[in-house]
Design an enzyme around this catalytic site. Structure first.
Site, mmCIF file in Angstrom:
data_model
loop_
_atom_site.group_PDB
_atom_site.id
_atom_site.type_symbol
_atom_site.label_atom_id
_atom_site.label_comp_id
_atom_site.label_asym_id
_atom_site.label_seq_id
_atom_site.Cartn_x
_atom_site.Cartn_y
_atom_site.Cartn_z
ATOM 1 C CG HIS A 409 6.833 -8.409 -22.055
ATOM 2 N ND1 HIS A 409 8.190 -8.203 -21.443
ATOM 3 C CD2 HIS A 409 6.858 -7.425 -23.195
ATOM 4 C CE1 HIS A 409 8.777 -7.413 -22.260
ATOM 5 N NE2 HIS A 409 7.904 -6.824 -23.270
ATOM 6 C CG ASP A 413 12.613 -8.310 -21.552
ATOM 7 O OD1 ASP A 413 11.787 -8.315 -20.888
ATOM 8 O OD2 ASP A 413 13.876 -8.089 -21.118
#
Length: 436
Positions: A409, A413
């Site tokens: 992450h 995203d």
């Protein structure tokens, strides 16, 4: 003339290796080409063969010893032949390295809170030859005046560890050991009898757990996976791909692929091709978080996880974007076969930019694969299952394949990661596009 057994260098990056197991004992005859000792370095394990006929005159580095490459592990020669001073000098360094490695292992076991015997355990006098004891434990015992031949080790295969010696020292040293031995002898000569019966009361001794030192391939995997979880922000998302048409196309092409390329395409081959094409369209996934920057790669170096008896390796298909489905299939089968035969060079297991791991053959549906650092993504493949699915208003039998994508992450995203996974699914559901 005596011949040294040397710790080989397994690849350019190798610094040290571990002695896993000796297949011969000192004094036993060996033949040229016969396997004599198993060693490991990082993700490679191999058998070192005898370079000449003779007997194993001396073992310089014990099992579990970690030494630099080039170190003398043992000496082969003729019966009665004296071991040269050169090998003896090197063996001092090897023993020192082994002692340090074993001391660290002992300390790690203590910190991990592994169970240990709470009282000293003694046995009858035994000859010192053949007793398994770590160099650190031997030194401690000798300095404290303790006869370690009378100890029962709690380490792997009865090995006497530092903790075993420390417990005796804390209990009173050799004096306490003698008392334990005397008590054991008295109990053996006079078994207790229960009141009102003529039967001896049996005593049940608690079995010690088997302790397996973490070394070689297992140690590397443990360190890398722990590092991966500590140093990245991992998230897993899942989808299902309808591979009904893919399986039909695979069956239609099977005879042509065997005739033309001597290949039998597997579902993994199609998945690998779909992943490569998807990475070219979603370069954020073909990347790594390095230091304070994100590195986007133009080339796709595809890693394929291969399970071995003692661990897991990830051979790499370099520049996979330039390979056709048939070429990709051929190379995948080659590296997988060589991985299972322990024939991969260290360089063939480095530099991947994305990894695929498949647990479908084990019946696993979905799972959470752990990133292969420093990669930003890894795709887990589960078991395909026939499932009733509505196609329009009709209920049809379709084959669904579960896909689990773990991504970093910090690099991207959820939305771009989901877009990548959707592209992989799209390629698998439109299999003709993978032939282009």
């Amino acid at each position: 003339m005596a011949e040294n057994i040397i710790m080989p260098k397994l690849g350019m990056a190798m610094v040290e290796g571990t002695v896993i197991a000796w297949k011969k004992r000192e004094g036993e005859a060996v033949k040229k080409g016969e396997g004599i000792v198993d060693i490991s370095s990082e993700k490679i394990e191999m058998e070192v063969e005898a370079a000449t006929d003779g007997v194993l005159l001396k073992i310089e580095v014990p099992e579990g010893g970690v030494v630099p490459y080039g170190t003398v592990l043992g000496v082969i020669g003729q019966p009665g032949e004296q071991v040269g001073t050169a090998s003896a000098a090197v063996s001092v360094n090897a023993t020192a390295e082994s002692a340090a490695a074993l001391a660290v292992a002992d300390e790690q076991r203590t910190k991990a809170g592994e169970p240990a015997a709470t009282t000293a355990t003694a046995v009858l006098d035994r000859p010192r030859e053949g007793i398994k004891i770590s160099p650190v434990a031997r030194k401690m015992a000798e300095e404290a005046g303790i006869d370690y031949t009378r100890l029962t080790g709690t380490g792997p295969q009865g090995r006497i560890t530092k903790e075993d010696v420390e417990r005796v020292i804390q209990a009173g040293g050799q004096k306490a050991l003698n008392e334990v031995a005397q008590d054991a002898g008295a109990q053996k000569s006079a078994a207790p009898v229960a009141e009102g019966s003529g039967r001896a009361v049996s005593t049940v001794s608690e079995k010690q757990p088997e302790r397996i030192p973490v070394s070689g391939m297992r140690k590397v995997i443990a360190e890398r996976m722990h590092q991966s979880l500590l140093q990245s922000a991992q998230l897993t998302i899942t989808m299902q791909a309808d591979i009904t048409e893919l399986l039909q196309l695979k069956e239609k092409l099977s005879s042509e692929m065997e005739r033309r390329y001597q290949l039998k395409l597997s579902v993994t081959d199609w998945i690998a091709r779909a992943v490569v094409l998807s990475l070219l369209r979603h370069k954020q996934m073909n990347s790594a978080y390095v230091g304070d920057r994100i590195e986007l790669y133009e080339e796709v170096h595809l890693g394929i996880a291969v399970a071995l008896e003692k661990g897991l390796v990830v051979p790499v298909i370099r520049q996979a974007e330039h390979k056709t489905l048939a070429e990709l299939s051929s190379e995948l089968k080659s590296v997988s076969a060589r991985a299972k035969q322990n024939q991969l060079a260290p360089e063939e297991m480095k530099g991947s930019t994305f990894t695929i791991t498949n647990l479908g053959s084990y019946g696993v549906d979905t799972f959470t694969p752990v990133l292969n650092p420093p990669e930003a993504g890894i795709l887990g493949v589960g078991a395909a299952k026939d499932t009733p699915v509505f196609v329009g208003d009709e209920l049809k039998r379709r084959t669904l394949l579960p896909l689990s994508l773990t991504f970093d992450h910090r690099v991207l995203d959820g939305a771009p990661a989901a877009a990548f996974l959707a592209t992989v699914r799209s390629y698998l559901e439109e299999p003709h596009s993978l032939l282009v």
